[in-house]
Design a protein around this motif. Structure first.
Motif, PDB file in Angstrom:
ATOM      1  N   ILE A  38       7.672  50.781 -26.732  1.00  0.00           N
ATOM      2  CA  ILE A  38       7.017  49.645 -27.385  1.00  0.00           C
ATOM      3  C   ILE A  38       5.692  49.360 -26.675  1.00  0.00           C
ATOM      4  O   ILE A  38       5.678  49.090 -25.465  1.00  0.00           O
ATOM      5  N   GLY A  41       2.146  44.127 -25.560  1.00  0.00           N
ATOM      6  CA  GLY A  41       1.536  43.097 -26.388  1.00  0.00           C
ATOM      7  C   GLY A  41       1.925  43.144 -27.849  1.00  0.00           C
ATOM      8  O   GLY A  41       1.532  42.263 -28.618  1.00  0.00           O
ATOM      9  N   LYS A  42       2.697  44.161 -28.257  1.00  0.00           N
ATOM     10  CA  LYS A  42       3.070  44.261 -29.670  1.00  0.00           C
ATOM     11  C   LYS A  42       4.369  43.514 -29.931  1.00  0.00           C
ATOM     12  O   LYS A  42       5.306  43.547 -29.117  1.00  0.00           O
ATOM     13  N   GLU A  43       4.437  42.859 -31.086  1.00  0.00           N
ATOM     14  CA  GLU A  43       5.642  42.110 -31.461  1.00  0.00           C
ATOM     15  C   GLU A  43       6.803  43.083 -31.595  1.00  0.00           C
ATOM     16  O   GLU A  43       6.680  44.148 -32.187  1.00  0.00           O
ATOM     17  N   TRP A  44       7.966  42.704 -31.043  1.00  0.00           N
ATOM     18  CA  TRP A  44       9.099  43.622 -30.884  1.00  0.00           C
ATOM     19  C   TRP A  44       9.577  44.181 -32.219  1.00  0.00           C
ATOM     20  O   TRP A  44       9.705  45.400 -32.386  1.00  0.00           O
ATOM     21  N   THR A  45       9.867  43.313 -33.188  1.00  0.00           N
ATOM     22  CA  THR A  45      10.431  43.785 -34.453  1.00  0.00           C
ATOM     23  C   THR A  45       9.475  44.725 -35.174  1.00  0.00           C
ATOM     24  O   THR A  45       9.875  45.775 -35.699  1.00  0.00           O
ATOM     25  N   ALA A  46       8.181  44.371 -35.189  1.00  0.00           N
ATOM     26  CA  ALA A  46       7.195  45.225 -35.847  1.00  0.00           C
ATOM     27  C   ALA A  46       7.122  46.588 -35.169  1.00  0.00           C
ATOM     28  O   ALA A  46       7.017  47.629 -35.835  1.00  0.00           O
ATOM     29  N   ALA A  47       7.213  46.594 -33.840  1.00  0.00           N
ATOM     30  CA  ALA A  47       7.166  47.859 -33.107  1.00  0.00           C
ATOM     31  C   ALA A  47       8.389  48.719 -33.435  1.00  0.00           C
ATOM     32  O   ALA A  47       8.286  49.947 -33.585  1.00  0.00           O
ATOM     33  N   GLN A  71      20.159  43.500 -34.538  1.00  0.00           N
ATOM     34  CA  GLN A  71      19.011  44.399 -34.490  1.00  0.00           C
ATOM     35  C   GLN A  71      19.388  45.815 -34.917  1.00  0.00           C
ATOM     36  O   GLN A  71      18.693  46.451 -35.706  1.00  0.00           O
ATOM     37  N   GLU A 291      15.168  31.872 -40.943  1.00  0.00           N
ATOM     38  CA  GLU A 291      15.725  31.609 -39.631  1.00  0.00           C
ATOM     39  C   GLU A 291      16.885  30.637 -39.781  1.00  0.00           C
ATOM     40  O   GLU A 291      17.054  30.003 -40.822  1.00  0.00           O
TER      41      GLU A 291
END
Length: 355
Positions: A38, A41-47, A71, A291
């Motif tokens: 990953i 700095g990248k958002e986890w889900t998008a990565a 997940q 959410e």
């Protein structure tokens, strides 16, 4: 594609996942693995989603922890559209219905918590076989060893016997039928896609044959004679009950006009609770909403994971799934919220009986 395979695993299984990753990479398989790959700095889900999209296939490490992870469920669901999935069993935990839907037709690899060189070799071969564009770069001496042992391998493979099908209880059988009811078209497309990847163009309409296959499978499952101790005749009951035969407040969910589930309650609140529980357990409602707490219309939390909501006083009922539902609504309010929930799950809903 940037990588060969995406390694889907629970963070609780990180140690064995790292071992498997290293075992594959030592055999020329390029692996994408979180959190290692990953970008900073990248958002986890998008990565994660980008990682899956960048790979030819996905290796899923199944375990009790993986089945409890929202997940990994999202990863398998995202990959299932166009990626081959190679499941690897780390423990003997039975796969829940959602995972069986995607994995039941695939040959599993048994690894356990301490996989050895034979497991890595078997898995690397499975990746190459499942992913058309993946090749391995083996040292010359390894290739020679493989050639010399081919006859023995072939003999052993020919002598292997498939494990007998495990016993299945009536509740699990009904669950499988419900999945087929809800996902027949998607399953048929997946079967057709898999055959097209392996066979290419054929003179046979693979999609039509796949639809026939899935329909026949559902019919066979429904016809299985089981003894469920319910006092009935022992036959698997249909998951879709005719709404006209039910009393009370009847709720019916449909896909493309075909009913997939009908239920009823003696009052409006009971019907709403049953319907919401069904959407959570069978159609991933919790994952489908923005959410939790879920506040549709920005008024109050209809679905919550707690008995309290800080912004207003609510009257929650605990659902069988462990979540809490606010049913203090008018008749039309209950219908409106069920319509919103059904829409999030790509279903339509209708109300009959005493509604």
């Amino acid at each position: 594609m940037d990588r060969d395979v995406f390694l889907s695993h629970s963070s609780e299984d990180a140690d064995v996942a790292t071992d498997i990753c290293q075992g594959l990479e030592a055999r020329g398989i390029d692996v994408w693995m979180a959190p290692r790959d990953i970008p900073g700095g990248k958002e986890w889900t998008a990565a994660i989603l980008d990682g899956i999209d960048s790979c030819e296939g996905i290796v899923f490490l199944s375990s009790e922890h993986a089945y409890d992870s929202a997940q990994t469920k999202r990863e398998i669901q995202h990959a299932s559209d166009d990626k081959p999935i190679i499941p690897v069993r780390l423990d003997d935990t039975s796969a829940p219905a959602h995972f069986r839907f995607y994995l039941s037709h695939i040959q599993w690899i048994e690894a356990g918590q301490s996989p050895d060189e034979e497991v890595y070799e078997e898995l690397a071969d499975a990746v190459v076989e499942a992913c058309a564009d993946v090749t391995r770069s083996l040292p010359e001496d390894s290739a020679a060893d493989d050639d010399s042992s081919g006859e023995d391998d072939e003999t052993e493979a020919g002598s292997e016997e498939e494990d007998p099908s495990p016993d299945i209880d009536p509740a699990e059988l009904r669950e499988l039928v419900e999945i087929l009811d809800a996902e027949q078209a998607h399953i048929a497309d997946e079967v057709a896609n898999a055959m097209e990847r392996q066979l290419g163009e054929t003179p046979i309409d693979l999609r039509s044959r796949s639809r026939e296959f899935v329909a026949d499978l559902r019919a066979e499952l429904e016809a299985i004679d089981v003894e469920d101790g319910s006092g009935g005749d022992g036959l698997l009951t249909q998951s879709t009950t005719d709404a006209e035969t039910l009393d009370g407040y009847v709720v019916t969910f449909s896909v493309d006009g075909d009913a997939v589930k009908t239920m009823s309650g003696q009052n409006q609140s009971e019907a709403m609770r049953q319907a919401t529980d069904y959407l959570i357990r069978k159609h991933g409602l919790v994952e489908a909403v923005d959410e939790i707490p879920w506040v549709p219309g920005n008024k109050k939390a209809i679905l919550n994971n707690s008995t309290e909501w800080e912004h207003a006083v609510t009257q929650y009922y605990e659902l069988e799934s462990g979540y809490y539902l606010d049913t203090k609504l008018s008749k039309r309010g209950k219908q409106r919220e069920l319509e919103r929930m059904a829409d999030r799950c790509d279903l339509s809903v209708s109300f009959t009986g005493e509604w």
